[in-house]
Design a protein around this motif. Structure first.
Motif, PDB file in Angstrom:
ATOM      1  N   ARG A 208       0.835  -1.208   0.000  1.00 35.18           N
ATOM      2  CA  ARG A 208       0.000   0.000   0.000  1.00 35.18           C
ATOM      3  C   ARG A 208       0.867   1.255   0.000  1.00 35.18           C
ATOM      4  O   ARG A 208       0.485   2.279  -0.571  1.00 35.18           O
ATOM      5  CB  ARG A 208      -0.931  -0.007   1.213  1.00 35.18           C
ATOM      6  CG  ARG A 208      -2.007  -1.084   1.228  1.00 35.18           C
ATOM      7  CD  ARG A 208      -2.906  -1.049  -0.012  1.00 35.18           C
ATOM      8  NE  ARG A 208      -2.404  -1.844  -1.099  1.00 35.18           N
ATOM      9  CZ  ARG A 208      -2.524  -1.559  -2.382  1.00 35.18           C
ATOM     10  NH1 ARG A 208      -3.146  -0.456  -2.756  1.00 35.18           N
ATOM     11  NH2 ARG A 208      -2.042  -2.336  -3.310  1.00 35.18           N
ATOM     12  N   SER A 209       2.038   1.185   0.630  1.00 32.45           N
ATOM     13  CA  SER A 209       2.958   2.322   0.604  1.00 32.45           C
ATOM     14  C   SER A 209       3.497   2.548  -0.807  1.00 32.45           C
ATOM     15  O   SER A 209       3.522   3.687  -1.305  1.00 32.45           O
ATOM     16  CB  SER A 209       4.120   2.079   1.572  1.00 32.45           C
ATOM     17  OG  SER A 209       3.673   2.033   2.906  1.00 32.45           O
ATOM     18  N   SER A 210       3.915   1.474  -1.462  1.00 30.81           N
ATOM     19  CA  SER A 210       4.444   1.599  -2.817  1.00 30.81           C
ATOM     20  C   SER A 210       3.401   2.182  -3.764  1.00 30.81           C
ATOM     21  O   SER A 210       3.736   2.918  -4.696  1.00 30.81           O
ATOM     22  CB  SER A 210       4.913   0.237  -3.326  1.00 30.81           C
ATOM     23  OG  SER A 210       5.990  -0.249  -2.543  1.00 30.81           O
ATOM     24  N   ALA A 211       2.127   1.862  -3.520  1.00 27.66           N
ATOM     25  CA  ALA A 211       1.043   2.366  -4.363  1.00 27.66           C
ATOM     26  C   ALA A 211       0.562   3.755  -3.943  1.00 27.66           C
ATOM     27  O   ALA A 211      -0.328   4.313  -4.594  1.00 27.66           O
ATOM     28  CB  ALA A 211      -0.129   1.391  -4.328  1.00 27.66           C
ATOM     29  N   ARG A 212       1.121   4.295  -2.879  1.00 32.09           N
ATOM     30  CA  ARG A 212       0.666   5.578  -2.320  1.00 32.09           C
ATOM     31  C   ARG A 212      -0.847   5.548  -2.057  1.00 32.09           C
ATOM     32  O   ARG A 212      -1.560   6.532  -2.283  1.00 32.09           O
ATOM     33  CB  ARG A 212       1.028   6.749  -3.239  1.00 32.09           C
ATOM     34  CG  ARG A 212       2.489   7.070  -3.295  1.00 32.09           C
ATOM     35  CD  ARG A 212       2.761   8.288  -4.145  1.00 32.09           C
ATOM     36  NE  ARG A 212       2.385   8.056  -5.530  1.00 32.09           N
ATOM     37  CZ  ARG A 212       2.196   9.008  -6.437  1.00 32.09           C
ATOM     38  NH1 ARG A 212       2.295  10.275  -6.091  1.00 32.09           N
ATOM     39  NH2 ARG A 212       1.864   8.704  -7.671  1.00 32.09           N
ATOM     40  N   ASP A 213      -1.293   4.424  -1.547  1.00 31.32           N
ATOM     41  CA  ASP A 213      -2.723   4.251  -1.271  1.00 31.32           C
ATOM     42  C   ASP A 213      -3.002   4.779   0.139  1.00 31.32           C
ATOM     43  O   ASP A 213      -3.213   4.023   1.087  1.00 31.32           O
ATOM     44  CB  ASP A 213      -3.091   2.770  -1.395  1.00 31.32           C
ATOM     45  CG  ASP A 213      -4.589   2.534  -1.340  1.00 31.32           C
ATOM     46  OD1 ASP A 213      -5.329   3.478  -1.018  1.00 31.32           O
ATOM     47  OD2 ASP A 213      -5.012   1.390  -1.608  1.00 31.32           O
ATOM     48  N   TRP A 214      -3.012   6.090   0.250  1.00 37.77           N
ATOM     49  CA  TRP A 214      -3.124   6.712   1.571  1.00 37.77           C
ATOM     50  C   TRP A 214      -4.450   6.395   2.238  1.00 37.77           C
ATOM     51  O   TRP A 214      -4.503   6.211   3.462  1.00 37.77           O
ATOM     52  CB  TRP A 214      -2.929   8.220   1.445  1.00 37.77           C
ATOM     53  CG  TRP A 214      -1.555   8.586   0.981  1.00 37.77           C
ATOM     54  CD1 TRP A 214      -1.199   9.127  -0.223  1.00 37.77           C
ATOM     55  CD2 TRP A 214      -0.331   8.397   1.704  1.00 37.77           C
ATOM     56  NE1 TRP A 214       0.160   9.293  -0.291  1.00 37.77           N
ATOM     57  CE2 TRP A 214       0.716   8.860   0.873  1.00 37.77           C
ATOM     58  CE3 TRP A 214      -0.016   7.899   2.965  1.00 37.77           C
ATOM     59  CZ2 TRP A 214       2.057   8.833   1.270  1.00 37.77           C
ATOM     60  CZ3 TRP A 214       1.312   7.867   3.366  1.00 37.77           C
ATOM     61  CH2 TRP A 214       2.330   8.329   2.529  1.00 37.77           C
ATOM     62  N   GLU A 215      -5.525   6.332   1.458  1.00 38.62           N
ATOM     63  CA  GLU A 215      -6.823   6.068   2.077  1.00 38.62           C
ATOM     64  C   GLU A 215      -6.846   4.681   2.728  1.00 38.62           C
ATOM     65  O   GLU A 215      -7.389   4.511   3.824  1.00 38.62           O
ATOM     66  CB  GLU A 215      -7.942   6.205   1.036  1.00 38.62           C
ATOM     67  CG  GLU A 215      -8.067   7.619   0.461  1.00 38.62           C
ATOM     68  CD  GLU A 215      -8.035   8.700   1.535  1.00 38.62           C
ATOM     69  OE1 GLU A 215      -8.805   8.570   2.518  1.00 38.62           O
ATOM     70  OE2 GLU A 215      -7.265   9.667   1.398  1.00 38.62           O
TER      71      GLU A 215
END
Length: 309
Positions: A208-215
């Motif tokens: 999720r960090s690599s995808a910048r999936d902040w939500e």
């Protein structure tokens, strides 16, 4: 024309338990290498803004003492821990300036003249900056605030990166002490295989960090696998979000290190902000050099005749 120095990447490091100060393991050795690399790459920070899982308050509080000493905020551990010291200068002038900046950003911060570094800070600082020559400003965070609010606090700290201040969060990427204590308080930290729940959670955080999936990251307690098992309470993960907020949304968080102690305490480290990818590449290069140097020594040891042969 001089090239401006890069903004310092905020960091999150895992301290696991106080025993990291005596038993560095893979994570402690990584922190030693990172500290050496940091000085070569950036020079010493002007100061360190430390956000630890073990210094919390009802509102954000800056500890503006002119000097800090190690606080032994733990119980039945090896007595040798209580003989270790980390006496570092404080940063009262930075505290005054940052108090005004945070208030302007809508953060209800307070400033006190108290000092002291809890074990989440001093155990890792002993590896990163062993000479204790960098001023430290502890910031007590609010453990009841959700990840998005922690990120907002970090965002208010973002200008520090351009001023040579390292924003350092310390906690643990997974932290279920019930699992650890079930092994016995003094059980060896190394040698146990990682439990599947820890591996799944750590992999989710990296993905999720690599995808910048902040939500998704903000909503980790509902979306991450085994979140409530790996963090029965989330105070050890929340400093990750403060450091992430200081790095901003645009750059993907970079995992710099991954290891586990006791089979269930994740010791991962992350960097944030525009400089994070470059720091990760530098860390990878240093780790590759260390691995290459270790291989001939290991081969020589395996080929040596046994004693008395």
């Amino acid at each position: 024309m001089d090239t401006p120095a890069p903004a310092l990447p905020p960091l999150f490091v895992s301290h696991g338990s106080p025993m990291i100060a005596l038993e560095p393991g893979d994570a402690g050795r990584f922190l030693q290498r990172l500290g050496q690399l940091w000085r070569r790459r950036y020079g010493p920070p002007a100061a360190i803004l430390a956000v630890s899982a073990h210094t919390a308050a009802r509102v954000p509080v800056l500890l503006a003492a002119p000097r800090h000493a190690a606080v032994y905020d733990f119980g039945d551990f090896d007595p040798a821990l209580f003989r270790l010291r980390y006496d570092a200068p404080g940063a009262p002038a930075l505290a005054r300036a940052l108090e005004a900046r945070l208030r302007d950003a809508g953060q209800p911060v307070q400033r006190v003249d108290d000092g002291g570094l809890d074990h989440g800070s001093w155990t890792v600082l002993r590896y990163l900056f062993p000479d204790a020559d960098v001023p430290v400003l502890p910031l007590a965070y609010v453990p009841d605030a959700p990840p998005a609010a922690q990120f907002a606090l970090g965002a208010a700290l973002a200008p520090l990166a351009r001023e040579g201040v390292l924003v350092l969060g310390s906690g643990s990427i997974t932290h279920n002490l019930r699992r650890v204590f079930a092994q016995g308080l003094h059980a060896p930290a190394a040698g146990r295989p990682e439990v599947p729940e820890s591996a799944a959670f750590r992999a989710w955080m990296q993905a999720r960090s690599s995808a910048r999936d902040w939500e998704a990251l903000f909503d980790y307690r509902r979306r991450a696998p085994h979140a409530l098992d790996m963090h029965p309470s989330d105070e050890h993960l929340l400093p990750w979000y403060v450091a992430a907020g200081a790095g901003g949304r645009d750059a993907a968080p970079q995992r710099l290190h991954a290891s586990v102690t006791h089979g269930c305490l994740g010791m991962d480290a992350y960097a944030f902000g525009p400089e994070a990818a470059a720091l990760r590449a530098a860390v990878d290069a240093v780790d590759a050099e260390a691995d290459a140097a270790a291989r001939p020594a290991a081969s020589a040891a395996q080929g040596a005749p046994a004693a008395g042969a």
